[in-house]
Design an enzyme around this catalytic site. Structure first.
Site, PDB file in Angstrom:
ATOM      1  N   THR A   1       0.811  -1.222   0.000  1.00  0.00           N
ATOM      2  CA  THR A   1       0.000   0.000   0.000  1.00  0.00           C
ATOM      3  C   THR A   1       0.841   1.267   0.000  1.00  0.00           C
ATOM      4  O   THR A   1       1.965   1.276   0.533  1.00  0.00           O
ATOM      5  CB  THR A   1      -0.906   0.005   1.256  1.00  0.00           C
ATOM      6  OG1 THR A   1      -1.482   1.306   1.418  1.00  0.00           O
ATOM      7  CG2 THR A   1      -0.131  -0.294   2.520  1.00  0.00           C
TER       8      THR A   1
ATOM      9  N   TYR B  70      -1.094   0.343  10.161  1.00  0.00           N
ATOM     10  CA  TYR B  70      -1.477  -0.343   8.918  1.00  0.00           C
ATOM     11  C   TYR B  70      -0.307  -0.303   7.934  1.00  0.00           C
ATOM     12  O   TYR B  70       0.158  -1.342   7.446  1.00  0.00           O
ATOM     13  CB  TYR B  70      -2.731   0.314   8.330  1.00  0.00           C
ATOM     14  CG  TYR B  70      -3.035  -0.128   6.928  1.00  0.00           C
ATOM     15  CD1 TYR B  70      -3.212  -1.471   6.621  1.00  0.00           C
ATOM     16  CD2 TYR B  70      -3.133   0.805   5.893  1.00  0.00           C
ATOM     17  CE1 TYR B  70      -3.473  -1.877   5.319  1.00  0.00           C
ATOM     18  CE2 TYR B  70      -3.404   0.414   4.597  1.00  0.00           C
ATOM     19  CZ  TYR B  70      -3.565  -0.931   4.312  1.00  0.00           C
ATOM     20  OH  TYR B  70      -3.814  -1.327   3.032  1.00  0.00           O
TER      21      TYR B  70
END
Ligand code: UDP
Length: 328
Positions: free
Chosen positions: A118, A142
């Site tokens: 990501t 995350y």
């Protein structure tokens, strides 16, 4: 002989679209999903194996049963807000779970691995166009958990010859234009589906998270990619590995940034409906601007992100939103 690909998170948003693309390209996608956030109704393109990635014995049995030629690893926890509040959940659910999966793959001799990473691994970089070489300094657990998995794949490559294609996604949007699968999270946290809910009156309003960012209109800027373009890149990544081209990182963005306000304006044009909004505080952990160059994916993979215009993404999301949902 059929080529099976183990798709973790195949019952989720991106994973289910990947299964459709894999089937169209002649592979048999075997979905491995816990159904904690995924939907069995989204498993439409190949066999389903229910299981938890932390369960090594279950993984070993699935590898032995299907003998997959490759793994596509989508299963993950992916909410920035939740990651800020519960980091342990992200380190266990993303890092420990991926370690278990990678060890099971190597033990089974399944050495081609496509991984969903990501742009959240980058953190803030003062508005520069990000690329594969930009330093990764994540702002939240995350992004940190995904960066750790990237490191893990490199180490397993060096030690055991595991070959990985790592895709760093920017913001994924849209849906299958045939509306067989689409985006359906519960709870929903993402901008475009929440905006469409607000348009339809399913929620009172969309909250804009911060209007005092150092951007032209004060709202955060993101690079949105159509989910169908994104999964096309995954098939190309798999073929890259099968061709013996070795481990590689690719950013999947369009190079075009859209602010939250610009996304709202586009939706007005596509749907002819107003979006009720309220202005809220900044969301902890949000980067100001995340926009990607895609030169490497275009040049090396031959990727053609043809549906990734904002009106097309909103139109496809809107079609799915009005017709599709999962029951279980
Ligand atoms: N956002 C917002 N309101 C919402 C959800 C998201 O203003 O209800 C903003 C968020 O702050 C970010 C952008 O929309 O700048 C995209 O957020 P999303 O959660 O869709 O994806 P992320 O950037 O976290 O991957």
């Amino acid at each position: 002989m059929a080529k099976h690909v183990l798709v973790t998170g195949g019952a989720g948003y991106i994973g289910s679209h990947a299964c459709k693309a894999l089937k169209a390209a002649g592979y048999v996608p075997v979905t491995f999903d816990s159904l904690i956030t995924g939907w069995q109704d989204a498993v439409k393109f190949g066999p389903f194996e229910k299981g938890d990635l932390l369960d090594r014995a279950r993984l070993d049995a699935v590898f032995a049963k299907w003998q997959p030629v490759a793994v596509m690893h989508f299963a993950a926890l992916s909410q920035v807000g939740e990651a800020m509040k519960e980091p342990g959940k992200y380190w266990r659910g993303n890092v420990t779970a991926s370690l278990t999966l990678i060890e099971a793959a190597v033990a089974a001799g399944c050495m081609d691995f496509v991984f969903s990473s990501t742009c959240a691994t980058y953190g803030d970089h003062d508005g520069v166009l990000l690329n594969e070489e930009t330093p990764q300094t994540p702002l939240n657990s995350y992004g940190a958990s995904k960066r750790a998995i990237e490191d893990m794949l490199k180490d397993f490559g060096a030690a055991y010859g595991l070959r990985s294609v790592i895709f760093r996604y920017f913001n994924v949007a849209g849906a299958d234009p045939e509306a067989e699968v689409g985006e359906f999270h519960q709870p929903e946290t993402h901008l475009i589906p929440l905006m469409l809910d607000a348009i339809e009156g399913k929620r009172p309003a969309l909250t804009v998270f911060g209007t005092d960012y150092p951007t032209p209109d004060g709202t955060c800027i993101r690079d949105y990619v159509h989910v169908m373009d994104l999964v096309d890149a995954h098939v190309l990544g798999l073929q890259w590995l099968e061709a013996g081209k070795g481990s590689r990182v690719f950013c999947l963005g369009t190079g075009n940034g859209f602010s939250v306000r610009e996304v709202i304006d586009s939706s007005r044009a596509v749907t002819n409906r107003e979006v009720p909004i309220v202005i809220g505080d900044r969301r902890a952990g949000d980067a100001v601007q995340l926009v990607s160059g895609s030169a490497r994916a275009l040049a090396e993979l031959g990727w053609k992100p043809e549906r990734s215009t904002m009106p097309q993404m909103i139109a496809d999301a809107w079609r799915w939103h009005q017709t599709g949902h999962y029951e279980g």
